[in-house]
Design a protein around this motif. Structure first.
Motif, PDB file in Angstrom:
ATOM      1  N   ASN A  60      41.182  18.096  29.885  1.00  0.00           N
ATOM      2  CA  ASN A  60      39.793  17.705  29.621  1.00  0.00           C
ATOM      3  C   ASN A  60      38.941  17.588  30.883  1.00  0.00           C
ATOM      4  O   ASN A  60      37.963  16.847  30.896  1.00  0.00           O
ATOM      5  CB  ASN A  60      39.739  16.397  28.815  1.00  0.00           C
ATOM      6  CG  ASN A  60      40.438  16.532  27.480  1.00  0.00           C
ATOM      7  OD1 ASN A  60      40.342  17.566  26.831  1.00  0.00           O
ATOM      8  ND2 ASN A  60      41.171  15.502  27.100  1.00  0.00           N
ATOM      9  N   SER A  63      34.924  20.234  29.706  1.00  0.00           N
ATOM     10  CA  SER A  63      34.816  20.086  28.248  1.00  0.00           C
ATOM     11  C   SER A  63      34.346  21.365  27.566  1.00  0.00           C
ATOM     12  O   SER A  63      34.757  21.659  26.455  1.00  0.00           O
ATOM     13  CB  SER A  63      33.884  18.925  27.915  1.00  0.00           C
ATOM     14  OG  SER A  63      32.618  19.141  28.506  1.00  0.00           O
ATOM     15  N   LYS A  64      33.470  22.132  28.205  1.00  0.00           N
ATOM     16  CA  LYS A  64      32.931  23.334  27.576  1.00  0.00           C
ATOM     17  C   LYS A  64      33.087  24.525  28.510  1.00  0.00           C
ATOM     18  O   LYS A  64      32.594  24.512  29.637  1.00  0.00           O
ATOM     19  CB  LYS A  64      31.455  23.138  27.240  1.00  0.00           C
ATOM     20  CG  LYS A  64      30.848  24.336  26.543  1.00  0.00           C
ATOM     21  CD  LYS A  64      29.409  24.087  26.176  1.00  0.00           C
ATOM     22  CE  LYS A  64      28.889  25.258  25.375  1.00  0.00           C
ATOM     23  NZ  LYS A  64      27.867  26.005  26.032  1.00  0.00           N
ATOM     24  N   ASN A 105      32.074  28.316  28.935  1.00  0.00           N
ATOM     25  CA  ASN A 105      31.087  29.265  28.427  1.00  0.00           C
ATOM     26  C   ASN A 105      31.727  30.624  28.181  1.00  0.00           C
ATOM     27  O   ASN A 105      32.560  31.086  28.962  1.00  0.00           O
ATOM     28  CB  ASN A 105      29.937  29.423  29.424  1.00  0.00           C
ATOM     29  CG  ASN A 105      29.143  28.149  29.572  1.00  0.00           C
ATOM     30  OD1 ASN A 105      28.841  27.475  28.598  1.00  0.00           O
ATOM     31  ND2 ASN A 105      28.813  27.797  30.800  1.00  0.00           N
ATOM     32  N   LYS A 152      25.772  31.663  32.818  1.00  0.00           N
ATOM     33  CA  LYS A 152      26.814  30.902  32.135  1.00  0.00           C
ATOM     34  C   LYS A 152      28.172  31.129  32.806  1.00  0.00           C
ATOM     35  O   LYS A 152      28.967  30.199  32.938  1.00  0.00           O
ATOM     36  CB  LYS A 152      26.891  31.295  30.651  1.00  0.00           C
ATOM     37  CG  LYS A 152      25.656  30.944  29.864  1.00  0.00           C
ATOM     38  CD  LYS A 152      25.576  29.451  29.661  1.00  0.00           C
ATOM     39  CE  LYS A 152      24.413  29.103  28.756  1.00  0.00           C
ATOM     40  NZ  LYS A 152      24.263  27.682  28.570  1.00  0.00           N
ATOM     41  N   ASN A 164      30.668  28.462  34.793  1.00  0.00           N
ATOM     42  CA  ASN A 164      32.116  28.259  34.638  1.00  0.00           C
ATOM     43  C   ASN A 164      32.781  28.105  36.002  1.00  0.00           C
ATOM     44  O   ASN A 164      33.602  27.214  36.212  1.00  0.00           O
ATOM     45  CB  ASN A 164      32.762  29.433  33.900  1.00  0.00           C
ATOM     46  CG  ASN A 164      32.518  29.410  32.416  1.00  0.00           C
ATOM     47  OD1 ASN A 164      32.141  28.392  31.849  1.00  0.00           O
ATOM     48  ND2 ASN A 164      32.742  30.543  31.773  1.00  0.00           N
TER      49      ASN A 164
END
Length: 187
Positions: free
Chosen positions: A71, A74-75, A77, A84, A88
Motif C-alpha cells: 500500500n 494506492s493508485k 495509473n 500519468k 507513476n
C-alpha cells in the motif's frame, strides 16, 4: 519520450560520461529481480532500450514497491497519457524515499521517462534491493551493512586523548626545517 536536440560540446561530454557508466549485466540482474518480485514474466535483457521499454510507464516500479512495502502507492495509473505515466515514476521515487532510500540513491522522473540516466535507475533498483534484503525479503546485490555502534568508558577515552598523533606535527623529532618547495611567492 520527448524528441530532444542532439547535445554538443560540454553537454555532450557530460551526457556521454553518464551513459558510459551503464552496465548491461547489472541492468539484467535488476530486471530479473523486478520480474521475480512482482511475479510477472517479461524480457529481462539489460540493453538500455529494453530497460527503458519495460520500465518507462512506471507500472512495474509501482508494483515492485507495493510488493516490498504494501500500500505504498494506492493508485497506479494506466493508459498512455504521458503525464500519468510520469506520475507513476514520481510516485515510485517518493515511495522509495519513504522506504529508506536517500536522494542520492533515487532518480528523477526524466532520468527514466526521457532515457537521460538509466544507470541511476538501475542503481536505485539495487539500493531498493539492499533495503528489501535487510527487511527479510529477497534482495538484490550485496547485503547492506548493519550499524556497529561502540561505546567507550571515560577511562578509555582519556587514554586516547593522551596519544600524540603525527597529525599534530610531532614525528620523533622530525621537522620541516630546511625543506624548500621552490621559489617564494613575490607580492
Amino acid at each position: 519520450m520527448a524528441n530532444r536536440t542532439e547535445k554538443h560540446g560540454f553537454a555532450k561530454e557530460a551526457y556521454d560520461k553518464i551513459q558510459s557508466k551503464y552496465d548491461v549485466a547489472q541492468a539484467h540482474q535488476a530486471l530479473e529481480w523486478v520480474s521475480e518480485m512482482i511475479g510477472e514474466q517479461f524480457d529481462t535483457n539489460g540493453e538500455p532500450d529494453n530497460v527503458y521499454d519495460q520500465l518507462k510507464d512506471g507500472r512495474k516500479l509501482c508494483q515492485l514497491i507495493n510488493t516490498i512495502s504494501p500500500n505504498s502507492i494506492s493508485k497506479i495509473n494506466t493508459g498512455e497519457n504521458s503525464f500519468k505515466l510520469m506520475e507513476n515514476i514520481s510516485r515510485f521515487a517518493q515511495a522509495a524515499k519513504a522506504y529508506g532510500l536517500s536522494d542520492a540513491e533515487t532518480f528523477q522522473t526524466v532520468d527514466l521517462y526521457e532515457k537521460m540516466n538509466l544507470h541511476q535507475v538501475v542503481l536505485c533498483l539495487f539500493a531498493l534491493g539492499r533495503k528489501a534484503q535487510k527487511q527479510g525479503l529477497r534482495g538484490l546485490g550485496p547485503k547492506e551493512s548493519d550499524k556497529n555502534e561502540r561505546t567507550f568508558s571515560a577511562e578509555t577515552i582519556n587514554q586516547g586523548n593522551t596519544v600524540i598523533s603525527t597529525q599534530y606535527g610531532y614525528n620523533k623529532g622530525a621537522t620541516q626545517s630546511g625543506m624548500i618547495f621552490g621559489n617564494t611567492r613575490h607580492m
